[in-house]
Design a protein around this motif. Sequence first.
Motif, PDB file in Angstrom:
ATOM      1  N   GLU A 165       0.834  -1.201   0.000  1.00 46.90           N
ATOM      2  CA  GLU A 165       0.000   0.000   0.000  1.00 46.90           C
ATOM      3  C   GLU A 165       0.868   1.250   0.000  1.00 46.90           C
ATOM      4  OE1 GLU A 165      -3.275   0.017  -0.467  1.00 46.90           O
ATOM      5  OE2 GLU A 165      -2.993  -2.142  -0.709  1.00 46.90           O
ATOM      6  N   VAL A 166       1.976   1.210   0.727  1.00 45.52           N
ATOM      7  CA  VAL A 166       2.900   2.340   0.703  1.00 45.52           C
ATOM      8  C   VAL A 166       3.471   2.509  -0.703  1.00 45.52           C
ATOM      9  CG1 VAL A 166       5.078   3.254   1.595  1.00 45.52           C
ATOM     10  CG2 VAL A 166       3.470   2.120   3.143  1.00 45.52           C
ATOM     11  N   ALA A 167       3.798   1.386  -1.360  1.00 45.58           N
ATOM     12  CA  ALA A 167       4.314   1.458  -2.729  1.00 45.58           C
ATOM     13  C   ALA A 167       3.305   2.130  -3.654  1.00 45.58           C
ATOM     14  CB  ALA A 167       4.653   0.064  -3.239  1.00 45.58           C
ATOM     15  N   LYS A 168       2.031   1.835  -3.471  1.00 42.27           N
ATOM     16  CA  LYS A 168       0.995   2.481  -4.280  1.00 42.27           C
ATOM     17  C   LYS A 168       0.930   3.972  -3.977  1.00 42.27           C
ATOM     18  CE  LYS A 168      -1.753  -1.760  -4.621  1.00 42.27           C
ATOM     19  NZ  LYS A 168      -3.001  -2.459  -4.212  1.00 42.27           N
ATOM     20  N   GLU A 169       1.123   4.343  -2.711  1.00 43.41           N
ATOM     21  CA  GLU A 169       1.190   5.766  -2.349  1.00 43.41           C
ATOM     22  C   GLU A 169       2.339   6.439  -3.095  1.00 43.41           C
ATOM     23  OE1 GLU A 169       1.735   6.272   1.804  1.00 43.41           O
ATOM     24  OE2 GLU A 169      -0.036   5.124   2.393  1.00 43.41           O
ATOM     25  N   LEU A 170       3.492   5.786  -3.080  1.00 38.24           N
ATOM     26  CA  LEU A 170       4.668   6.361  -3.723  1.00 38.24           C
ATOM     27  C   LEU A 170       4.466   6.501  -5.229  1.00 38.24           C
ATOM     28  CD1 LEU A 170       7.561   4.514  -1.847  1.00 38.24           C
ATOM     29  CD2 LEU A 170       6.522   6.722  -1.328  1.00 38.24           C
ATOM     30  N   SER A 171       3.765   5.528  -5.822  1.00 37.04           N
ATOM     31  CA  SER A 171       3.548   5.593  -7.273  1.00 37.04           C
ATOM     32  C   SER A 171       2.729   6.813  -7.657  1.00 37.04           C
ATOM     33  CB  SER A 171       2.864   4.316  -7.769  1.00 37.04           C
ATOM     34  OG  SER A 171       1.516   4.250  -7.321  1.00 37.04           O
ATOM     35  N   LYS A 172       1.910   7.290  -6.744  1.00 45.06           N
ATOM     36  CA  LYS A 172       1.102   8.480  -7.021  1.00 45.06           C
ATOM     37  C   LYS A 172       1.936   9.753  -6.995  1.00 45.06           C
ATOM     38  CE  LYS A 172      -3.143   6.381  -5.211  1.00 45.06           C
ATOM     39  NZ  LYS A 172      -4.185   6.422  -4.163  1.00 45.06           N
ATOM     40  N   GLN A 173       3.164   9.663  -6.462  1.00 45.71           N
ATOM     41  CA  GLN A 173       4.042  10.832  -6.449  1.00 45.71           C
ATOM     42  C   GLN A 173       4.698  11.061  -7.804  1.00 45.71           C
ATOM     43  OE1 GLN A 173       6.838  10.847  -3.189  1.00 45.71           O
ATOM     44  NE2 GLN A 173       5.334  10.053  -1.736  1.00 45.71           N
ATOM     45  N   GLY A 174       4.486  10.155  -8.734  1.00 43.99           N
ATOM     46  CA  GLY A 174       5.028  10.326 -10.074  1.00 43.99           C
ATOM     47  C   GLY A 174       5.652   9.050 -10.590  1.00 43.99           C
TER      48      GLY A 174
END
Length: 649
Positions: A165-174
């Motif tokens: 889930e954190v990885a998905k958060e990070l993917s939203k940063q670009g």
Amino acid sequence: MIRRSAALVAASAVIAAFSFANAPAASAEGELSPVMVVLDSSGSMTARDAGGSGTRMDAAKRAVNSMVDGLPDQAQVGLAIYGAGTGSSGSEKAAGCKDVRVVQPVGAVDKPALKRAVTATKASGYTPIGQALRTAAAQLPKEGQRSIVLVSDGEDTCAPPQPCEVAKELSKQGVDLHVHAIGFRVDAKARAQLACIAQNTGGTYHDAADADSLLGVLGRVTERALRHYEPTGKPITGTADPFTAPTMTPGQYLDTLSPVEERFYAADLQAGDTAYFAATAVFPRGNPRRIEVVDIKITGPNGADCYHRERELHTRAKDDGGALTAVLSWNGTAAGSSKPKGCSVPGKYVFRITRDAKDGIDRVPVELQLRIEPPVTGSMGEPAQTSVVEFAQPPAGAVRAVRGGGSFNEATTLPGSGRYGETIYYGEELFYRVKLDWGQGLAYRITFGGRPDGKTTNIRTGLFSPVRSEMRFDTTAYTGVTKILPTDGKPIATPRVVYLNRNANNAQLRKAGVDGWYYLVAKLGAPSGNDAPGGVPVTIDVAVAGDKVAGPEYGASTGETPASPTPSAGPSEPTPSSTGTQGTGGVEPGGDAKPVAAESSSSLPWIIGGSVLVLALAIVVAALILRRRKPPAPPMYPNGPAQGWSNRP
């Protein structure tokens, strides 16, 4: 149409005298992306390593220290450690799950400090992978290409937050933030979790079964993380409506595109102008769609259809990621143009970019370049060439070590004829550049060295003109044995660069109608399954032939038809046809991969060194202003005529 002021016209004439003087690049050659390394120091790292030479923590320390020793001096690398500040008892879990310590912030690499911090680390606590990813991401810049390299010997023991889930958060940063995960003697459950992290951020996952493999994998992954395509340019937002498109002046811009979207951008063209509009889309590894398409179309004033478009395909976007460039050139306002009536007059022209990827990722960065060449009002220079240059024998001397850049913007300069070498890792696309003055040409070939344990994948090389138009490419399969590109034994080459080449019948000759930086790109594809150990040695043999000669005499376009002759009505540098291709690996149909048929090819010897340029005072002043500065939008053409026609950095 608004005429330029007298002062601006005068300035145009002065700058035109120094056309294509080739000022240094605005960004550092081979500039490296910032990387944050995250090291597992949890209690499980106290277990004995399979090799019997110590604990897993001992193996990790050796691997990190070896990785640090191999970092280039200009690297921007930080280090975070989790699990070293508490024990692993139940009463310590609350504290242990917050135990993430940044021992070295991202910045200019301090090798002694990094090694001291690693040596002092003791494994003892919990495994808060999700929290460690958040902490590491916070240490990196908010934009631009950046990476996290995570080393863990097990799964998270502190969720929430769940690492995926954190990885998905990070993917939203670009799409330019990647996590590369290394599983050190992990079980199936931990491997799945680490792979999930990598897949959700466009990164890679690697297994390390013992100390020796960790030693090799960590250095390799960090090296590759440092060299990614970092899009740059002045921010711009294209519109969905051509009549409200933002007006661009010559330079480089940066926008983003959704999977299926068209965006519009405008440029004011005056009588006699030639425009070059390039769009470079950058795809991460792990892109859901294998085939990506970038399409450019031009319309004239008041929406007139100019019946001209360029379309390029990337056939391995899912496996390899990388860049795809489409280039459209237009000289419809030149005297004697045979373009449609509504597209042969000065005015506002609109470029439409379309990305066709129905199941692609949400958005990808797109670099946009606009280059405008004023008309020639005097001599056009030497006659057009009828053949490409050749070399009679390979270059002599030792191979010079180089470090290729990760993009056009960061391409590493090859100063002239000679042999250059380095290591390319699986999944990398490296960029080099060679400067050609009027009258000069180049020939090159690339040797991918053999590796007994090399994985089967594709290799590719391409030669690009100063306006990013691909002149020729070649590709083949790599199976661990030595391969030379081009496969037909003849080097990839240009003719001697002269202005009138743009009127040649052969497409490859036409594209050498511009002097400046020519780009050599080397690609080693990503193999299926886990990454291969080590990298592949590459050697680039380059010959620069010919002496500098006088080029065309540009004038300032003033809205009036030039009195002196202009080139023929065909595009000044036609780009590949709308059915052409430009993948980054594999064999793509329709590409012009064959050498130019030479009518009277000159057999030129290898020339050691390069020409020495004496730059005028105006160029020196401009270079001093630009030196050591990295603005949001790199000054693409600091040394050409006022409309921005010169060599991109």
